[in-house]
Structures are given as C-alpha cells and as structure tokens.
Design a protein around this motif. Sequence first.
Motif, mmCIF file in Angstrom:
data_model
loop_
_atom_site.group_PDB
_atom_site.id
_atom_site.type_symbol
_atom_site.label_atom_id
_atom_site.label_comp_id
_atom_site.label_asym_id
_atom_site.label_seq_id
_atom_site.Cartn_x
_atom_site.Cartn_y
_atom_site.Cartn_z
ATOM 1 N N LEU A 142 0.835 -1.193 0.000
ATOM 2 C CA LEU A 142 0.000 0.000 0.000
ATOM 3 C C LEU A 142 0.875 1.250 0.000
ATOM 4 C CD1 LEU A 142 -2.671 1.551 0.265
ATOM 5 C CD2 LEU A 142 -2.556 1.166 2.745
ATOM 6 N N GLY A 143 1.900 1.278 0.834
ATOM 7 C CA GLY A 143 2.807 2.415 0.856
ATOM 8 C C GLY A 143 3.507 2.617 -0.470
ATOM 9 N N LEU A 144 3.814 1.514 -1.158
ATOM 10 C CA LEU A 144 4.531 1.601 -2.424
ATOM 11 C C LEU A 144 3.657 2.121 -3.561
ATOM 12 C CD1 LEU A 144 6.602 -1.677 -2.136
ATOM 13 C CD2 LEU A 144 7.520 0.642 -2.216
ATOM 14 N N GLN A 145 2.369 2.311 -3.308
ATOM 15 C CA GLN A 145 1.523 2.980 -4.301
ATOM 16 C C GLN A 145 1.896 4.445 -4.432
ATOM 17 O OE1 GLN A 145 -2.688 2.277 -3.698
ATOM 18 N NE2 GLN A 145 -2.370 0.094 -3.305
ATOM 19 N N ASN A 146 2.573 4.983 -3.414
ATOM 20 C CA ASN A 146 3.104 6.340 -3.518
ATOM 21 C C ASN A 146 4.382 6.277 -4.346
ATOM 22 O OD1 ASN A 146 4.723 8.716 -2.909
ATOM 23 N ND2 ASN A 146 3.302 9.141 -1.250
ATOM 24 N N PRO A 147 4.423 6.938 -5.509
ATOM 25 C CA PRO A 147 5.594 6.826 -6.394
ATOM 26 C C PRO A 147 6.872 7.403 -5.790
ATOM 27 C CG PRO A 147 4.113 8.551 -7.157
ATOM 28 C CD PRO A 147 3.373 7.814 -6.074
ATOM 29 N N GLN A 168 13.195 4.379 1.876
ATOM 30 C CA GLN A 168 13.961 5.290 1.022
ATOM 31 C C GLN A 168 12.998 6.109 0.159
ATOM 32 O OE1 GLN A 168 16.335 2.000 -0.753
ATOM 33 N NE2 GLN A 168 18.130 3.086 0.015
ATOM 34 N N TRP A 169 13.149 7.444 0.193
ATOM 35 C CA TRP A 169 12.222 8.351 -0.481
ATOM 36 C C TRP A 169 12.926 9.238 -1.499
ATOM 37 C CZ3 TRP A 169 6.928 8.561 0.150
ATOM 38 C CH2 TRP A 169 6.401 7.727 1.148
ATOM 39 N N ARG A 170 12.179 9.623 -2.522
ATOM 40 C CA ARG A 170 12.713 10.570 -3.505
ATOM 41 C C ARG A 170 12.725 11.986 -2.951
ATOM 42 N NH1 ARG A 170 10.146 6.723 -6.774
ATOM 43 N NH2 ARG A 170 11.587 5.831 -8.286
ATOM 44 N N SER A 171 11.731 12.327 -2.114
ATOM 45 C CA SER A 171 11.684 13.653 -1.498
ATOM 46 C C SER A 171 10.838 13.578 -0.239
ATOM 47 C CB SER A 171 11.091 14.681 -2.461
ATOM 48 O OG SER A 171 9.690 14.503 -2.582
ATOM 49 N N PHE A 172 11.067 14.516 0.671
ATOM 50 C CA PHE A 172 10.252 14.560 1.873
ATOM 51 C C PHE A 172 8.838 15.030 1.563
ATOM 52 C CE2 PHE A 172 14.464 15.042 4.205
ATOM 53 C CZ PHE A 172 14.473 13.710 4.574
ATOM 54 N N ALA A 173 8.661 15.766 0.477
ATOM 55 C CA ALA A 173 7.321 16.166 0.061
ATOM 56 C C ALA A 173 6.484 14.934 -0.276
ATOM 57 C CB ALA A 173 7.402 17.100 -1.147
ATOM 58 N N ASP A 174 7.103 13.927 -0.895
ATOM 59 C CA ASP A 174 6.399 12.679 -1.200
ATOM 60 C C ASP A 174 5.966 11.987 0.085
ATOM 61 O OD1 ASP A 174 6.507 12.613 -4.077
ATOM 62 O OD2 ASP A 174 8.635 12.169 -3.915
ATOM 63 N N PHE A 175 6.844 11.979 1.100
ATOM 64 C CA PHE A 175 6.485 11.373 2.373
ATOM 65 C C PHE A 175 5.324 12.117 3.024
ATOM 66 C CE2 PHE A 175 6.809 11.331 7.021
ATOM 67 C CZ PHE A 175 6.655 9.973 7.262
#
Length: 211
Positions: A142-147, A168-175
Amino acid sequence: MPAIAKHNDVLTVIIIFAVEPARQQELIDAIVEFLEVVKQQPGFVSSSIHKSIDGVRVMNYAQWQNQEAYQAFISNTQVQAKGEKLREFQIHEYHRYEVVVSLPDNATLKIAKGGLIHLAEFRVKPENQMRLVELEREYLPLGLQNPGLISGNFHRSLDGVHNINYGQWRSFADFEELVKDPKYKPLSEYWQGLAENEFHLYEVVHTEPSD
C-alpha cells in the motif's frame, strides 16, 4: 557504496543516538573519525551515518560479515578506546538486525550520501514480533503505491524487541503526501496493539565505503 542486504548475507547493526540539536554535528564528526579505525577491522562491510532533520537523532547503519566479526570488534578494548568520545552521547536504541521484508523486488537498495530516509521504530514484545513482520509484509505494498517511496525495508532485531522500517524516499514532500492522503491511513494503524511506534526523517550524510 553500501547496500541494504536484502537476502541477509550480512549482520546489520543499527545504533541510534539521542542528541541535542546543537551537538548533532559534533556527534557525526566523532563517529566519522572513529570509522577510520573501525573500517580497518576484520569483517567490517559498511557504515552509513544519518542525521535526523529535526536535529535530535544520529543513526549509524552498519554492516558486518557475521556476528563473530562484530563481537570481536566490540570485545577489542584497544579499538573501543579509540571511540571514547562517543560515550559522551546517549544511545537511544542499539540492536542487531536481519532484513525480513524488502520491497519492491526491483528496488535499488544502495545507501548513498544525500539519500532521504524515513525510519520508523517499533518497540515490540518478542511474542508479537513475527506477527508484526507479517503485517509489515501485508501493508508495505500500500505504501509503495506512492511513487515517491523507492523501497521499504523492514528489519527484525535478533533480540526480539525491536523492528525498524528503513524507507527510502525521492523527497520529503512525497512522504508528507503519504501522511496526508486518507488512502494511506491503514499504514498508521496496522501496528496498533502490537507495538509502540516512533519515527524520524533522516538524511544520509556519510557512507563508508564512500559513494
């Protein structure tokens, strides 16, 4: 460049320090200095130093070839004396881990300087640890649905009392988008009744070997 050991071919040691924001960089510098000695020890694989964005945590994600090599390192009083400066700082959590869930299967699991990390800590009773692992495996897709989520990597402490999700995230805005979007609400609930949860956002500030 360090990499998360998806198939548990190394021993992972995670040390989390609690620190006053004014001394966060001082602690990082002390760890990096000690690493000049540590990296020469038999069985050393890697070390990745992380600083929390809020300034109150420093985390060392270290890997050793096996438990015997790590035990020899911590039992070497001459080597440990070289890290005397670190005793000025409070250890918040310190455990040995194995990676039990790592998704997606095609994720790049390299730990690189500048990487953005969400570290969720779960304090759990030993009798509940594997149930928590099962739920982590169930809810991570479910979390991995966030690109913006590159990978989720759940670690089980070998003493049975702690689990960690190294995201591991691409940006904190995504988190932040994950936190705000109602469809991800089950991610903040699945562990209820099984564990206590705390999380911080981190930046990777040093790796050994360097990237």
